[in-house]
Motif scaffolding. Structure first.
Motif, PDB file in Angstrom:
ATOM      1  N   PRO A   1      14.893   2.267  -3.154  1.00 40.18           N
ATOM      2  CA  PRO A   1      14.109   2.277  -4.309  1.00 40.18           C
ATOM      3  C   PRO A   1      14.388   1.112  -5.333  1.00 40.18           C
ATOM      4  N   ASP A   2      15.569   0.254  -5.350  1.00 40.18           N
ATOM      5  CA  ASP A   2      16.015  -0.727  -5.920  1.00 40.18           C
ATOM      6  C   ASP A   2      14.781  -1.782  -5.464  1.00 40.18           C
ATOM      7  N   LEU A   3      14.588  -1.983  -4.216  1.00 43.19           N
ATOM      8  CA  LEU A   3      13.767  -2.920  -3.493  1.00 43.19           C
ATOM      9  C   LEU A   3      12.287  -2.852  -4.011  1.00 43.19           C
TER      10      LEU A   3
ATOM     11  N   GLU B   1      19.565  -7.001 -13.779  1.00 41.22           N
ATOM     12  CA  GLU B   1      20.819  -7.392 -13.232  1.00 41.22           C
ATOM     13  C   GLU B   1      20.733  -8.099 -12.167  1.00 41.22           C
ATOM     14  N   GLU B   2      20.614  -9.445 -12.402  1.00 38.74           N
ATOM     15  CA  GLU B   2      20.044 -10.399 -11.435  1.00 38.74           C
ATOM     16  C   GLU B   2      21.293 -10.655 -10.130  1.00 38.74           C
ATOM     17  N   GLU B   3      22.672 -10.673 -10.700  1.00 33.11           N
ATOM     18  CA  GLU B   3      23.649 -10.766  -9.658  1.00 33.11           C
ATOM     19  C   GLU B   3      23.589  -9.656  -8.776  1.00 33.11           C
ATOM     20  N   ASP B   4      23.740  -8.315  -9.101  1.00 34.52           N
ATOM     21  CA  ASP B   4      23.704  -7.052  -8.512  1.00 34.52           C
ATOM     22  C   ASP B   4      22.373  -7.115  -7.586  1.00 34.52           C
ATOM     23  N   PHE B   5      21.294  -7.441  -7.987  1.00 34.43           N
ATOM     24  CA  PHE B   5      20.238  -7.367  -7.224  1.00 34.43           C
ATOM     25  C   PHE B   5      20.134  -8.190  -6.037  1.00 34.43           C
ATOM     26  N   LEU B   6      20.832  -9.567  -6.359  1.00 33.16           N
ATOM     27  CA  LEU B   6      20.804 -10.722  -5.301  1.00 33.16           C
ATOM     28  C   LEU B   6      21.853 -10.261  -4.192  1.00 33.16           C
ATOM     29  N   GLU B   7      23.188  -9.506  -4.832  1.00 31.68           N
ATOM     30  CA  GLU B   7      24.019  -9.474  -3.832  1.00 31.68           C
ATOM     31  C   GLU B   7      23.970  -8.091  -2.905  1.00 31.68           C
ATOM     32  N   LEU B   8      23.509  -7.005  -3.701  1.00 35.00           N
ATOM     33  CA  LEU B   8      23.309  -5.619  -3.005  1.00 35.00           C
ATOM     34  C   LEU B   8      22.253  -5.353  -2.591  1.00 35.00           C
TER      35      LEU B   8
ATOM     36  N   TYR C   1       0.972  -1.100   0.058  1.00 32.48           N
ATOM     37  CA  TYR C   1      -0.065  -0.240   0.068  1.00 32.48           C
ATOM     38  C   TYR C   1       0.953   1.343  -0.106  1.00 32.48           C
ATOM     39  N   ARG C   2       0.828   1.946  -1.097  1.00 27.84           N
ATOM     40  CA  ARG C   2       1.819   3.117  -1.350  1.00 27.84           C
ATOM     41  C   ARG C   2       0.965   4.451  -0.817  1.00 27.84           C
ATOM     42  N   ILE C   3       1.501   4.791   0.236  1.00 27.56           N
ATOM     43  CA  ILE C   3       0.917   6.009   1.056  1.00 27.56           C
ATOM     44  C   ILE C   3       1.215   7.135   0.390  1.00 27.56           C
ATOM     45  N   ALA C   4       2.651   7.300   0.290  1.00 27.38           N
ATOM     46  CA  ALA C   4       3.468   8.592  -0.240  1.00 27.38           C
ATOM     47  C   ALA C   4       4.644   7.878  -0.702  1.00 27.38           C
ATOM     48  N   GLU C   5       5.512   8.852  -1.362  1.00 27.43           N
ATOM     49  CA  GLU C   5       6.837   8.357  -2.050  1.00 27.43           C
ATOM     50  C   GLU C   5       7.586   7.577  -1.084  1.00 27.43           C
ATOM     51  N   ASP C   6       7.915   7.865   0.088  1.00 25.43           N
ATOM     52  CA  ASP C   6       8.680   7.170   1.057  1.00 25.43           C
ATOM     53  C   ASP C   6       7.918   6.818   2.035  1.00 25.43           C
ATOM     54  N   ASP C   7       6.660   6.351   1.898  1.00 28.28           N
ATOM     55  CA  ASP C   7       5.836   5.689   3.064  1.00 28.28           C
ATOM     56  C   ASP C   7       4.772   4.518   2.437  1.00 28.28           C
ATOM     57  N   TRP C   8       5.377   3.271   2.787  1.00 29.86           N
ATOM     58  CA  TRP C   8       4.695   2.207   2.329  1.00 29.86           C
ATOM     59  C   TRP C   8       4.221   1.432   3.588  1.00 29.86           C
ATOM     60  N   ALA C   9       3.244   0.652   3.362  1.00 25.54           N
ATOM     61  CA  ALA C   9       2.591  -0.219   4.157  1.00 25.54           C
ATOM     62  C   ALA C   9       2.160  -1.464   3.459  1.00 25.54           C
TER      63      ALA C   9
ATOM     64  N   GLY D   1      10.730  -4.507   9.420  1.00 29.07           N
ATOM     65  CA  GLY D   1      12.024  -4.263   8.971  1.00 29.07           C
ATOM     66  C   GLY D   1      11.744  -4.129   7.222  1.00 29.07           C
ATOM     67  N   LEU D   2      10.778  -4.872   6.800  1.00 24.66           N
ATOM     68  CA  LEU D   2      10.583  -4.605   5.358  1.00 24.66           C
ATOM     69  C   LEU D   2       9.927  -3.556   4.970  1.00 24.66           C
ATOM     70  N   ILE D   3       9.060  -2.823   5.800  1.00 17.16           N
ATOM     71  CA  ILE D   3       8.515  -1.638   5.409  1.00 17.16           C
ATOM     72  C   ILE D   3       9.587  -0.432   5.548  1.00 17.16           C
ATOM     73  N   GLN D   4      10.598  -0.778   6.442  1.00 14.72           N
ATOM     74  CA  GLN D   4      11.621   0.133   6.604  1.00 14.72           C
ATOM     75  C   GLN D   4      12.587   0.106   5.297  1.00 14.72           C
ATOM     76  N   ALA D   5      12.813  -0.943   4.915  1.00 13.54           N
ATOM     77  CA  ALA D   5      13.621  -0.985   3.814  1.00 13.54           C
ATOM     78  C   ALA D   5      13.000  -0.579   2.564  1.00 13.54           C
ATOM     79  N   MET D   6      11.530  -0.921   2.284  1.00 15.76           N
ATOM     80  CA  MET D   6      10.949  -0.290   1.248  1.00 15.76           C
ATOM     81  C   MET D   6      11.006   1.142   1.314  1.00 15.76           C
ATOM     82  N   ASN D   7      11.049   1.955   2.359  1.00 17.38           N
ATOM     83  CA  ASN D   7      10.882   3.371   2.342  1.00 17.38           C
ATOM     84  C   ASN D   7      12.205   3.976   1.876  1.00 17.38           C
ATOM     85  N   THR D   8      13.307   3.121   2.188  1.00 11.79           N
ATOM     86  CA  THR D   8      14.718   3.613   2.060  1.00 11.79           C
ATOM     87  C   THR D   8      15.383   3.303   0.665  1.00 11.79           C
TER      88      THR D   8
END
Length: 234
Positions: free
Chosen positions: A139-141, A170-177, A92-100, A130-137
């Motif tokens: 963009p790649d995730l 970029e599978e490897e970059d997304f997986l590792e980073l 649920y995208r409430i704002a650009e950096d506010d996800w739930a 933890g996942l919501i915090q990671a989503m907010n910070t």
């Protein structure tokens, strides 16, 4: 009351007649009502009464098969709160950096943001935060994210699966980073990213739930997008 109309009833009208509990007359139209949606804030004091009601309904449903008493029917109670070891939800995208996560309010039938739930296990609630915090910070995730599925077992282990609209280039970059750091930050044993014809795995791709039955322990494999009984007994 809905208006009366002549002529042959449509298949949808027939369905409404057969399933009156699933439909209600709203403003000039029929609306689907899911009466099984639990309240957002459960009352733990009502658990025993609800369990007894459920057992009675199952006994009535199976009355013909249980008439001779050959098949014993018992109920194994879960903890009134934090008993659910599986959670699947759209984001649920409430704002650009506010996800739930998204949940439906059983009273208004409108989507509402959810950050924690008294139904879910403590491990899943921790991973949700933890996942919501990671989503907010990160963009790649969150780019292309659709929904997430969180699993836990009675040993406090967790598994997270993220579903995306399109594959990661970029599978490897997304997986590792991205995926492996997320795994470490959530304290899970596995993190999975899925899209069309793509499945990236960091750590384990399954959980093992050990169930004790009559003094013996049996393993149950828990994986994403698979049915399992997730209201574990104490």
């Amino acid at each position: 009351q809905p208006p009366k109309r002549g002529g042959r009833r449509s298949s949808r009208s027939s369905q409404r007649r057969r399933n009156p509990r699933k439909y209600a007359w709203g403003k000039k139209k029929w609306v689907h009502v899911d009466r099984s949606i639990p309240p957002l804030e459960p009352d733990a004091s009502q658990y025993e009464a609800l369990l007894s009601e459920k057992v009675a309904s199952v006994r009535e449903l199976l009355e013909e098969h249980l008439r001779d008493g050959d098949v014993p029917l018992g109920a194994v109670a879960s903890s009134p709160l934090h008993h659910r070891h599986k959670f699947r939800s759209l984001f649920y995208r409430i704002a650009e950096d506010d996800w739930a996560f998204k949940a439906l309010d059983p009273e208004t039938r409108l989507p509402v943001p959810i950050y924690q739930s008294a139904y879910l296990s403590e491990k899943i609630n921790s991973m949700m935060s933890g996942l919501i915090q990671a989503m907010n910070t990160q963009p790649d995730l969150r780019r292309g994210i659709v929904k997430a599925e969180l699993l836990s077992n009675s040993d406090g282990e967790g598994l997270v699966c993220l579903n995306y609209n399109w594959p990661k280039e970029e599978e490897e970059d997304f997986l590792e980073l991205t995926l492996r750091p997320l795994l470490a930050s959530l304290g899970a044993i596995g993190a999975i990213a899925c899209a069309r014809k793509q499945r990236l795995v960091a750590g384990e791709d399954r959980l093992v739930q050990w169930n004790k039955v009559r003094g013996r322990r049996y393993p149950q494999i828990l994986m994403e997008n698979a049915f399992s009984q997730n209201n574990l007994a104490e």
